[in-house]
Design a protein around this motif. Structure first.
Motif, PDB file in Angstrom:
ATOM      1  N   ARG A  12       0.810  -1.204   0.067  1.00 35.12           N
ATOM      2  CA  ARG A  12      -0.176   0.021   0.063  1.00 35.12           C
ATOM      3  C   ARG A  12       0.858   1.238   0.083  1.00 35.12           C
ATOM      4  N   TRP A  13       2.073   1.267   0.698  1.00 30.08           N
ATOM      5  CA  TRP A  13       2.957   2.206   0.791  1.00 30.08           C
ATOM      6  C   TRP A  13       3.653   2.591  -0.796  1.00 30.08           C
ATOM      7  N   GLN A  14       4.047   1.289  -1.113  1.00 32.30           N
ATOM      8  CA  GLN A  14       4.836   1.201  -2.419  1.00 32.30           C
ATOM      9  C   GLN A  14       3.722   2.075  -3.575  1.00 32.30           C
ATOM     10  N   GLN A  15       2.425   1.668  -3.613  1.00 36.84           N
ATOM     11  CA  GLN A  15       1.628   2.195  -4.592  1.00 36.84           C
ATOM     12  C   GLN A  15       1.438   3.699  -4.338  1.00 36.84           C
ATOM     13  N   LYS A  16       1.425   3.990  -3.021  1.00 35.08           N
ATOM     14  CA  LYS A  16       0.974   5.506  -2.532  1.00 35.08           C
ATOM     15  C   LYS A  16       2.319   6.440  -3.316  1.00 35.08           C
ATOM     16  N   ARG A  17       3.429   5.734  -2.902  1.00 30.87           N
ATOM     17  CA  ARG A  17       4.584   6.140  -3.246  1.00 30.87           C
ATOM     18  C   ARG A  17       4.866   6.576  -4.809  1.00 30.87           C
ATOM     19  N   LEU A  18       4.626   5.612  -5.630  1.00 26.04           N
ATOM     20  CA  LEU A  18       4.629   5.554  -6.938  1.00 26.04           C
ATOM     21  C   LEU A  18       3.708   6.895  -7.492  1.00 26.04           C
ATOM     22  N   GLU A  19       2.605   6.866  -6.790  1.00 30.83           N
ATOM     23  CA  GLU A  19       1.277   7.669  -7.178  1.00 30.83           C
ATOM     24  C   GLU A  19       2.024   9.214  -7.019  1.00 30.83           C
ATOM     25  N   ILE A  20       2.562   9.572  -5.864  1.00 28.85           N
ATOM     26  CA  ILE A  20       3.383  10.580  -5.608  1.00 28.85           C
ATOM     27  C   ILE A  20       4.405  10.937  -6.571  1.00 28.85           C
ATOM     28  N   MET A  21       5.441  10.119  -6.628  1.00 28.96           N
ATOM     29  CA  MET A  21       6.441  10.410  -7.690  1.00 28.96           C
ATOM     30  C   MET A  21       5.936  10.854  -9.172  1.00 28.96           C
ATOM     31  N   GLU A  22       4.992   9.948  -9.545  1.00 27.03           N
ATOM     32  CA  GLU A  22       4.166  10.115 -10.963  1.00 27.03           C
ATOM     33  C   GLU A  22       3.625  11.501 -10.777  1.00 27.03           C
ATOM     34  N   ARG A  23       2.822  11.813  -9.920  1.00 29.75           N
ATOM     35  CA  ARG A  23       2.106  13.460  -9.797  1.00 29.75           C
ATOM     36  C   ARG A  23       3.427  14.229  -9.955  1.00 29.75           C
ATOM     37  N   ASP A  24       4.415  14.102  -9.222  1.00 33.45           N
ATOM     38  CA  ASP A  24       5.578  15.158  -9.332  1.00 33.45           C
ATOM     39  C   ASP A  24       6.550  14.904 -10.450  1.00 33.45           C
ATOM     40  N   LYS A  25       6.302  14.127 -11.516  1.00 34.70           N
ATOM     41  CA  LYS A  25       6.931  13.777 -12.607  1.00 34.70           C
ATOM     42  C   LYS A  25       8.215  13.360 -12.244  1.00 34.70           C
ATOM     43  N   TRP A  26       8.558  12.802 -11.395  1.00 35.02           N
ATOM     44  CA  TRP A  26       9.856  11.947 -11.008  1.00 35.02           C
ATOM     45  C   TRP A  26      10.938  13.184 -10.725  1.00 35.02           C
ATOM     46  N   THR A  27      10.514  14.179 -10.193  1.00 31.95           N
ATOM     47  CA  THR A  27      11.431  15.224 -10.124  1.00 31.95           C
ATOM     48  C   THR A  27      11.397  15.718  -8.476  1.00 31.95           C
ATOM     49  N   CYS A  28      12.492  15.986  -8.168  1.00 28.11           N
ATOM     50  CA  CYS A  28      12.653  16.510  -6.624  1.00 28.11           C
ATOM     51  C   CYS A  28      12.025  17.911  -6.592  1.00 28.11           C
ATOM     52  N   LYS A  29      11.011  17.964  -5.885  1.00 26.18           N
ATOM     53  CA  LYS A  29      10.462  19.259  -5.894  1.00 26.18           C
ATOM     54  C   LYS A  29      11.103  20.502  -5.254  1.00 26.18           C
ATOM     55  N   SER A  30      12.296  20.010  -4.501  1.00 30.32           N
ATOM     56  CA  SER A  30      12.853  20.961  -3.802  1.00 30.32           C
ATOM     57  C   SER A  30      14.222  21.594  -4.853  1.00 30.32           C
ATOM     58  N   CYS A  31      14.891  20.774  -5.453  1.00 33.66           N
ATOM     59  CA  CYS A  31      15.977  21.148  -6.230  1.00 33.66           C
ATOM     60  C   CYS A  31      15.883  20.937  -7.767  1.00 33.66           C
ATOM     61  N   GLY A  32      14.833  20.262  -8.157  1.00 36.74           N
ATOM     62  CA  GLY A  32      14.545  20.017  -9.581  1.00 36.74           C
ATOM     63  C   GLY A  32      15.100  18.848 -10.025  1.00 36.74           C
ATOM     64  N   ALA A  33      16.294  18.067  -9.204  1.00 38.22           N
ATOM     65  CA  ALA A  33      16.946  17.038  -9.756  1.00 38.22           C
ATOM     66  C   ALA A  33      15.886  15.782 -10.283  1.00 38.22           C
ATOM     67  N   SER A  34      16.505  15.070 -11.142  1.00 39.58           N
ATOM     68  CA  SER A  34      15.496  14.091 -11.817  1.00 39.58           C
ATOM     69  C   SER A  34      16.604  13.309 -12.770  1.00 39.58           C
ATOM     70  N   GLY A  35      16.022  12.244 -13.230  1.00 37.26           N
ATOM     71  CA  GLY A  35      16.747  11.354 -14.290  1.00 37.26           C
ATOM     72  C   GLY A  35      17.697  10.272 -13.646  1.00 37.26           C
ATOM     73  N   GLU A  36      18.392   9.557 -14.354  1.00 30.88           N
ATOM     74  CA  GLU A  36      19.208   8.442 -13.934  1.00 30.88           C
ATOM     75  C   GLU A  36      20.340   8.848 -12.864  1.00 30.88           C
ATOM     76  N   GLY A  37      20.315   7.896 -12.071  1.00 31.00           N
ATOM     77  CA  GLY A  37      21.256   8.333 -10.720  1.00 31.00           C
ATOM     78  C   GLY A  37      20.869   9.102  -9.799  1.00 31.00           C
ATOM     79  N   VAL A  38      19.335   9.531  -9.549  1.00 28.52           N
ATOM     80  CA  VAL A  38      19.044  10.356  -8.856  1.00 28.52           C
ATOM     81  C   VAL A  38      17.974   9.609  -8.062  1.00 28.52           C
ATOM     82  N   THR A  39      18.244   9.428  -6.620  1.00 32.23           N
ATOM     83  CA  THR A  39      17.209   8.606  -5.814  1.00 32.23           C
ATOM     84  C   THR A  39      16.263   9.442  -5.225  1.00 32.23           C
ATOM     85  N   LEU A  40      14.852   8.990  -5.591  1.00 32.04           N
ATOM     86  CA  LEU A  40      14.005   9.868  -4.940  1.00 32.04           C
ATOM     87  C   LEU A  40      13.125   9.309  -3.821  1.00 32.04           C
TER      88      LEU A  40
END
Length: 123
Positions: A12-40
């Motif tokens: 249930r957490w894994q599903q919620k986590r994926l929903e939030i990351m998808e909503r945030d376009k797989w991007t850090c909402k603090s610094c804008g980091a995204s892509g390969e090598g970035v752990t979210l």
């Protein structure tokens, strides 16, 4: 492993986590980091005793990279340690006046009791 840590493995957490990351376009909402090598990570804005990680409203969850997430938790801990020296009403006021954690910490370090907006912390 703590009960809380175990809950982060729950589907249930894994599903919620994926929903939030998808909503945030797989991007850090603090610094804008995204892509390969970035752990979210998905950050909870607050915690309530007895509430499972997936039971929080989506608007209280945000995607941050591992660096920003670790930094924010360290800043929150430091802010709590600093504000505990002041009466509760003053500490609450400081938190409410803060635009972000950085401003509060900078003020605690540099303002000699003068809070943002001209408010003064009396000794």
């Amino acid at each position: 492993m703590s009960k809380w840590a175990t809950q982060f493995r729950d589907s249930r957490w894994q599903q919620k986590r994926l929903e939030i990351m998808e909503r945030d376009k797989w991007t850090c909402k603090s610094c804008g980091a995204s892509g390969e090598g970035v752990t979210l990570n998905v950050h909870h804005a607050y915690y309530e005793s007895g509430k499972a990680p997936w039971e929080y409203p989506n608007q209280t969850l945000v995607t941050w990279c591992e660096y920003c997430h670790t930094r924010r938790h360290a800043m929150t801990k430091r802010m709590q340690e600093e504000l505990i020296r002041y009466p509760l009403a003053v500490a609450k006021g400081a938190l409410l006046m803060a635009i972000n954690y950085d401003e509060v910490l900078k003020c605690v370090d540099e303002c000699d009791g003068n809070m943002p907006g001209g408010h003064v912390i009396a000794a």
